[in-house]
Design an enzyme around this catalytic site. Structure first.
Site: not given
Ligand code: NAP
Length: 295
Positions: A54, A98, A121
Site C-alpha cells: 500500500k 491495518q 477503507d
C-alpha cells in the site's frame, strides 16, 4: 481452461497510471498533494506485506505516504491518540488502520474514531449508511474493486443475477449494495444458506467472499458465468511450503465459467488501486474541489 482470465493485476496497473496522472493534475492545479497515512500495530507478517504494497503504491501514484508503526503491546488509548492526531492533520486525507489489531484493542472503536471524511477503507458506520441509502460517499475498496472487474467484462450489470457469498461488513454487504446500484438482481448467501450450490448455479455473476479455500466448485457455476474470487487463503502446497488460493476451485471454475479472476492477481491488486482512488477522491472532497472522474 476455457474461461477468459480477468487479469486484475494488469487492470489495476492501468487504473494506477490513470490515478497517478489525475493526482499530478490535481497537485498542479490546486496545490494539493493527496496524503495517505497507514497505521500498523504489531508485526503480523501478512499485515506487513499488505502495508508495504500500500505504501509503495501510494508513492507510485504521486501521493504522500505516511507510515505509523506501533508495537504489538500498544494500548487502545495510544492507537486512538494517533488516529485523532491524523484526523486533525490537514496534510492527511486518508487514514487506514491495518486490520487485524491485537486482542487488547477493539477494532470497532478504532474504525469509528477515524474521521468519516478520511475513512478511505470505507469501514466507518457513517460510510456504510451513506452507501446503503445511495448517498455520495467513499465506497469500500474491495467491493469497489469487484464491481470494476465485473464491469470490465460486461459494461453494464443491469438485470443480471448476482450471488454474493459472504455477508461481512467489509465485503459481502457493501458489495451487495453496489450491485443493487448497478441494477443487478442480488442474492446474499452465507453459512446458513440452504443448497448453496443450487443458489450459485442461478447466477450470471458469482462473488465469493467466504474465507474457505476452494469451497466453490466447478459444478456450482452456471456455464458462461463471471466469477469474481475475493478469497485469500494460505494453504500447504504439498512441498512443505504454502501457497495462496481463493474461495473458488480455480481449475474447475475455469472450465465452466465465461470469465474468472485468479488468486493471487485478481481482486487483491485492484483493491489497492481502489484505495488510491479513494485517497484522491477524499483529498478532493476535503478541499472542496471536484474529483476527477475515473471509475
Ligand atoms: P468474514 O468476515 O469471515 O466473512 C465470511 C463470510 O462468509 C460470512 O458471512 C460467513 O457466513 C460466510 N461463510 C463462511 N463459511 C461459509 C460457508 N461454508 N458457506 C457459506 N458461507 C460461508 O470474511 P471477509 O472479511 O468478508 O473476507 C472473506 C474473504 O475475502 C477472506 O478470504 C479474506 O481474506 C478475503 N478478503 C480479500 C480482500 C482482497 O483484497 N482480495 C479483502 C478483504 C477480504 P456467516 O455470516 O453466516 O458466518
Amino acid at each position: 481452461m476455457t474461461a477468459t482470465l480477468i487479469d486484475g493485476k494488469a487492470i489495476a496497473a492501468e487504473l494506477s497510471l490513470t490515478i497517478a496522472d489525475a493526482v499530478k493534475r490535481v497537485t498542479a492545479q490546486h496545490g494539493i498533494e493527496p496524503g495517505l497515512a497507514v497505521v500498523l500495530v504489531g508485526d503480523n507478517p501478512a499485515s506487513e506485506i499488505y502495508v508495504r504494497s500500500k505504501t509503495a503504491k501510494t508513492a507510485a501514484t504521486n501521493m504522500r505516504s505516511m507510515l505509523y508503526k506501533l508495537p504489538a503491546s500498544a494500548s487502545e488509548a495510544e492507537l486512538l491518540e494517533v488516529v485523532e492526531r491524523l484526523n486533525q492533520d490537514p496534510t492527511v486525507h486518508g487514514i487506514l488502520v491495518q486490520l487485524p489489531l491485537p486482542p487488547q484493542i477493539d477494532s470497532r472503536k478504532v474504525i469509528e474514531a477515524i474521521s468519516a471524511a478520511k475513512d478511505v477503507d470505507g469501514f466507518h458506520p457513517l460510510t456504510a449508511g451513506l452507501l446503503s441509502t445511495g448517498l455520495p460517499g467513499i465506497v469500500p475498496c474491495t467491493p469497489l474493486a469487484c464491481i470494476m472487474l465485473a464491469k470490465k467484462m460486461h459494461g453494464s450489470l443491469a438485470g443480471m443475477e448476482a450471488v454474493v457469498i459472504g455477508r461481512s461488513n467489509i465485503v459481502g454487504k457493501p458489495l451487495a449494495q453496489l450491485l443493487l446500484m448497478e441494477n443487478a438482481t442480488v442474492t446474499i448467501a452465507h453459512s446458513k444458506t440452504r443448497d448453496l450450490p443450487g443458489v450459485c448455479r442461478r447466477a450470471d455473476l458469482v462473488f465469493a467472499a467466504v474465507g474457505q479455500p476452494e469451497m466453490v466448485r466447478g459444478d456450482w457455476i452456471k456455464p458462461g458465468a463471471t466469477v469474481i474470487d475475493v478469497g485469500i487463503n494460505r494453504v500447504p502446497d504439498g512441498n512443505g511450503k504454502s501457497k495462496l488460493v481463493g474461495d473458488v476451485a480455480f481449475d474447475e471454475g475455469a472450465q465452466v465459467a465465461g470469465a474468472i479472476t485468479p488468486v493471487p492477481g485478481g481482486v487483491g491488486p485492484m483493491t489497492i488501486a481502489c484505495l488510491m482512488l479513494n485517497t484522491l477522491t477524499a483529498a478532493c472532497a476535503q478541499n472542496g474541489i471536484e474529483a476527477p472522474s475515473i471509475r
